[in-house]
Design an enzyme around this catalytic site. Structure first.
Site, mmCIF file in Angstrom:
data_model
loop_
_atom_site.group_PDB
_atom_site.id
_atom_site.type_symbol
_atom_site.label_atom_id
_atom_site.label_comp_id
_atom_site.label_asym_id
_atom_site.label_seq_id
_atom_site.Cartn_x
_atom_site.Cartn_y
_atom_site.Cartn_z
ATOM 1 N N ASP A 158 0.751 -8.146 0.532
ATOM 2 C CA ASP A 158 0.423 -6.641 0.498
ATOM 3 C C ASP A 158 1.515 -5.809 0.151
ATOM 4 O OD1 ASP A 158 -2.587 -5.819 -0.423
ATOM 5 O OD2 ASP A 158 -1.296 -4.122 0.265
ATOM 6 N N ASN A 203 2.227 4.889 -6.750
ATOM 7 C CA ASN A 203 1.145 6.323 -7.670
ATOM 8 C C ASN A 203 1.404 7.499 -8.038
ATOM 9 O OD1 ASN A 203 1.255 3.217 -9.087
ATOM 10 N ND2 ASN A 203 -0.917 3.499 -8.022
ATOM 11 N N HIS A 246 1.680 6.148 -12.206
ATOM 12 C CA HIS A 246 1.488 4.859 -12.873
ATOM 13 C C HIS A 246 2.812 4.487 -13.317
ATOM 14 C CE1 HIS A 246 -1.856 4.330 -11.581
ATOM 15 N NE2 HIS A 246 -2.312 6.450 -12.193
ATOM 16 N N ASP A 268 3.785 0.178 -12.369
ATOM 17 C CA ASP A 268 3.632 -0.764 -12.604
ATOM 18 C C ASP A 268 5.076 -1.550 -13.421
ATOM 19 O OD1 ASP A 268 1.357 -0.121 -14.069
ATOM 20 O OD2 ASP A 268 1.940 0.322 -15.878
ATOM 21 N N GLU A 319 -1.827 -4.851 -6.260
ATOM 22 C CA GLU A 319 -1.073 -4.456 -5.082
ATOM 23 C C GLU A 319 -0.479 -5.616 -4.146
ATOM 24 O OE1 GLU A 319 -3.020 -1.883 -2.563
ATOM 25 O OE2 GLU A 319 -3.274 -2.053 -4.932
#
Length: 219
Positions: free
Chosen positions: A93, A101, A106, A110, A136
């Protein structure tokens, strides 16, 4: 026989693999007569393969998705039970991903996921399976790997992510990851049991300050 016979078969080619459909159709009113035909079905076969690959792939990162991972891991669990081999799983994780973010947008988030997937993939073997489980969170299946070796792989993976800079336009950020490690047990009825143990270890890694590797409890 009066039944039609069909068979699809591959054929080696100097440029690309080709597939053909062979048909044997009995002639009516002619005992023993048959018409045999061969049709090139390479385009259709390639489309089927491409669709299957798309269904098994996470579109953002290009690594396998959760569904494909669970299917492959379930089959590996059966092999582990049958042959008594060692298999381990990692739950991975990204730390503080929401803040990436929120702080950078974003688009950077990404790119962070794509960069993390690339870094993780570089740290595992070709025989291993890395997948994005959602958000994630990633997972890795390590066939033929006991707990000691799996912890070493996880540490290698953690370092690979920590050394990866994510750059989008004027933004640069660094990622870290927390990892939980579990060995698949012959007593597991489903692969989700091993994943659950690894997930528990992952959350202990989060509570221990993040950017670390924790082994699942064996009791």
């Amino acid at each position: 026989t009066t039944e039609k016979f069909e068979l699809e078969y591959p054929c080696d080619s100097p440029t690309e693999p080709r597939w053909f459909l062979a048909r044997a159709t009995p002639l009516e009113h002619q005992q023993g007569g048959v018409v045999i035909s061969h049709t090139n079905v390479t385009d259709r076969k390639r489309l089927v393969f491409d669709l299957a690959k798309l269904a098994a792939t996470d579109p953002l990162t290009g690594v396998p998705n959760r569904r494909h991972f669970v299917d492959v891991a379930a089959a590996e669990l059966e092999r582990t039970k049958r042959f008594g081999t060692s298999t381990s799983v990692l739950m991975i994780d990204l730390d503080h991903f929401k803040s990436v973010n929120d702080t950078y947008g974003h688009a950077t988030g990404d790119e962070a996921l794509r960069s993390a997937a690339k870094a993780c993939k570089s740290a595992v073997r070709k025989a291993d399976l890395l997948a994005r489980m959602g958000g994630e969170e990633f997972a890795a299946l390590l066939p033929g790997t006991d707990m000691t070796s799996a912890l070493a792989v996880a540490e290698k993976l953690r370092r690979a992510v920590a050394s990866t800079a994510v750059c989008v336009e004027q933004n640069t950020c660094w990622l870290t990851t927390s990892i939980g490690v579990s060995q698949v047990s012959p007593d597991d009825k489903m692969i989700e049991e091993a994943l659950s143990r690894a997930d528990g270890a992952l959350y202990r890694a989060k509570r221990s300050g993040r950017n670390c590797v924790i082994a699942a409890n064996t009791d």
